[in-house]
Design a protein around this motif. Structure first.
Motif, mmCIF file in Angstrom:
data_model
loop_
_atom_site.group_PDB
_atom_site.id
_atom_site.type_symbol
_atom_site.label_atom_id
_atom_site.label_comp_id
_atom_site.label_asym_id
_atom_site.label_seq_id
_atom_site.Cartn_x
_atom_site.Cartn_y
_atom_site.Cartn_z
ATOM 1 N N GLY A 209 26.780 6.654 -6.584
ATOM 2 C CA GLY A 209 26.293 6.172 -5.302
ATOM 3 C C GLY A 209 26.177 4.665 -5.200
ATOM 4 O O GLY A 209 25.838 3.974 -6.161
ATOM 5 N N ALA A 210 26.449 4.173 -3.998
ATOM 6 C CA ALA A 210 26.407 2.731 -3.761
ATOM 7 C C ALA A 210 24.995 2.172 -3.897
ATOM 8 O O ALA A 210 24.818 1.020 -4.296
ATOM 9 C CB ALA A 210 26.960 2.426 -2.367
ATOM 10 N N ALA A 211 23.981 2.978 -3.573
ATOM 11 C CA ALA A 211 22.601 2.500 -3.673
ATOM 12 C C ALA A 211 22.217 2.218 -5.120
ATOM 13 O O ALA A 211 21.575 1.206 -5.420
ATOM 14 C CB ALA A 211 21.643 3.517 -3.064
ATOM 15 N N LEU A 212 22.617 3.098 -6.023
ATOM 16 C CA LEU A 212 22.323 2.881 -7.439
ATOM 17 C C LEU A 212 23.167 1.753 -8.011
ATOM 18 O O LEU A 212 22.736 1.048 -8.928
ATOM 19 C CB LEU A 212 22.559 4.170 -8.231
ATOM 20 N N GLN A 213 24.362 1.582 -7.472
ATOM 21 C CA GLN A 213 25.186 0.448 -7.887
ATOM 22 C C GLN A 213 24.531 -0.866 -7.475
ATOM 23 O O GLN A 213 24.503 -1.831 -8.248
ATOM 24 C CB GLN A 213 26.581 0.570 -7.272
ATOM 25 N N MET A 214 23.987 -0.882 -6.270
ATOM 26 C CA MET A 214 23.274 -2.069 -5.806
ATOM 27 C C MET A 214 22.025 -2.303 -6.639
ATOM 28 O O MET A 214 21.681 -3.449 -6.964
ATOM 29 C CB MET A 214 22.906 -1.901 -4.326
ATOM 30 N N GLN A 215 21.348 -1.235 -6.997
ATOM 31 C CA GLN A 215 20.168 -1.362 -7.848
ATOM 32 C C GLN A 215 20.531 -1.974 -9.194
ATOM 33 O O GLN A 215 19.819 -2.855 -9.699
ATOM 34 C CB GLN A 215 19.530 0.011 -8.065
ATOM 35 N N ARG A 216 21.646 -1.536 -9.772
ATOM 36 C CA ARG A 216 22.075 -2.079 -11.057
ATOM 37 C C ARG A 216 22.424 -3.568 -10.942
ATOM 38 O O ARG A 216 22.089 -4.371 -11.825
ATOM 39 C CB ARG A 216 23.276 -1.280 -11.567
ATOM 40 N N GLU A 217 23.066 -3.942 -9.854
ATOM 41 C CA GLU A 217 23.386 -5.354 -9.643
ATOM 42 C C GLU A 217 22.111 -6.194 -9.538
ATOM 43 O O GLU A 217 22.028 -7.294 -10.088
ATOM 44 C CB GLU A 217 24.220 -5.506 -8.372
ATOM 45 N N LEU A 218 21.126 -5.663 -8.833
ATOM 46 C CA LEU A 218 19.848 -6.365 -8.716
ATOM 47 C C LEU A 218 19.148 -6.481 -10.063
ATOM 48 O O LEU A 218 18.538 -7.511 -10.373
ATOM 49 C CB LEU A 218 18.938 -5.635 -7.724
ATOM 50 N N GLN A 219 19.231 -5.432 -10.856
ATOM 51 C CA GLN A 219 18.610 -5.468 -12.178
ATOM 52 C C GLN A 219 19.246 -6.538 -13.058
ATOM 53 O O GLN A 219 18.543 -7.263 -13.770
ATOM 54 C CB GLN A 219 18.715 -4.085 -12.833
ATOM 55 N N TRP A 220 20.562 -6.629 -13.002
ATOM 56 C CA TRP A 220 21.249 -7.683 -13.751
ATOM 57 C C TRP A 220 20.805 -9.063 -13.274
ATOM 58 O O TRP A 220 20.524 -9.962 -14.080
ATOM 59 C CB TRP A 220 22.767 -7.540 -13.585
ATOM 60 N N PHE A 221 20.756 -9.227 -11.966
ATOM 61 C CA PHE A 221 20.383 -10.525 -11.403
ATOM 62 C C PHE A 221 18.962 -10.911 -11.812
ATOM 63 O O PHE A 221 18.699 -12.060 -12.189
ATOM 64 C CB PHE A 221 20.506 -10.477 -9.878
#
Length: 229
Positions: A13-25
């Motif tokens: 899912g795109a929402a979890l992908q966005m969450q992962r990107e935020l976690q990296w950031f």
């Protein structure tokens, strides 16, 4: 910069992908010197502004993904609320002349009442959580914990409502068919009642576990990292 597609494809899912990107950031932001947060590139953009710009499409996709899940799941939960509310007032066996349930002293009747109540309340909670998702503000920072938490609660309570609804159904039949070759009838029905619960577990439970681990798990960097300052 957006992560390579081969890294994001392994995340549901795109929402979890966005969450992962935020976690990296957030992880990178926590280890670099504070002054780096306000530095600008050749285009005059700070890291946070560049992150927002490059992830705008992923935010939109994440919003659509979460709303699709919330819409379909809330429909199921609303049906359960309707069914279990009606079942609470059309109890097995009916009422006697005084208005009391005929099977009030039956242990199975108490199981029916408890499971019906749990199913009703959990389904109502699920509907409210999914409505919260549908009406949420989809700012990028909401994908970190707030939106996933709502989805976790919604899916968990939906699973609980389905399971307890099946229990209420089986106990109602057991009450009505007591002493009438119950085992021959009830056992196959119980097995059939396990089908929707099993299907939900197979189809949605892995997603629920993934969301929970992604949100409340050990994090991306499961080790001690030295700061750069």
């Amino acid at each position: 910069m957006l992560a390579p597609s081969n890294q994001l494809d392994g995340i549901s899912g795109a929402a979890l992908q966005m969450q992962r990107e935020l976690q990296w950031f957030k992880e990178v932001e926590s280890i670099v010197p504070p002054i780096c947060k306000d530095l600008v590139n050749a285009d005059g953009k700070r890291p946070s502004e560049l992150f927002t710009e490059q992830h705008a499409n992923l935010v939109k996709e994440g919003e659509k993904w979460m709303k699709d899940i919330a819409a379909s799941s809330s429909f199921v939960a609303a049906l359960i609320v309707t069914i279990m509310f009606a079942a609470a007032f059309t109890i097995p066996g009916g009422n006697d002349d005084t208005g009391a349930p005929i099977f009030l002293g039956n242990d199975l009747f108490m199981v029916f009442i408890i499971s019906d109540s749990i199913s009703l309340f959990s389904a109502t909670t699920s509907v409210l959580m999914f409505l919260g998702i549908l009406t949420s503000q989809y700012a990028e920072n909401k994908f970190l914990t707030r939106l996933p938490t709502k989805l976790i609660i919604g899916l968990s309570t939906l699973f609980l409502s389905i399971a307890t609804m099946m229990i209420a159904f089986c106990t109602a039949l057991a009450i009505l068919l007591k002493g009438r070759s119950t085992k021959v009838v009830i056992i196959p029905i119980i097995l059939l009642a396990c089908v929707p619960v099993t299907l939900f577990v197979l189809l949605q439970f892995p997603l629920l576990v993934e969301i929970f681990i992604s949100t409340y798990g050990p994090g991306i960097f499961n080790r001690k990292i030295e700061r750069w300052y």
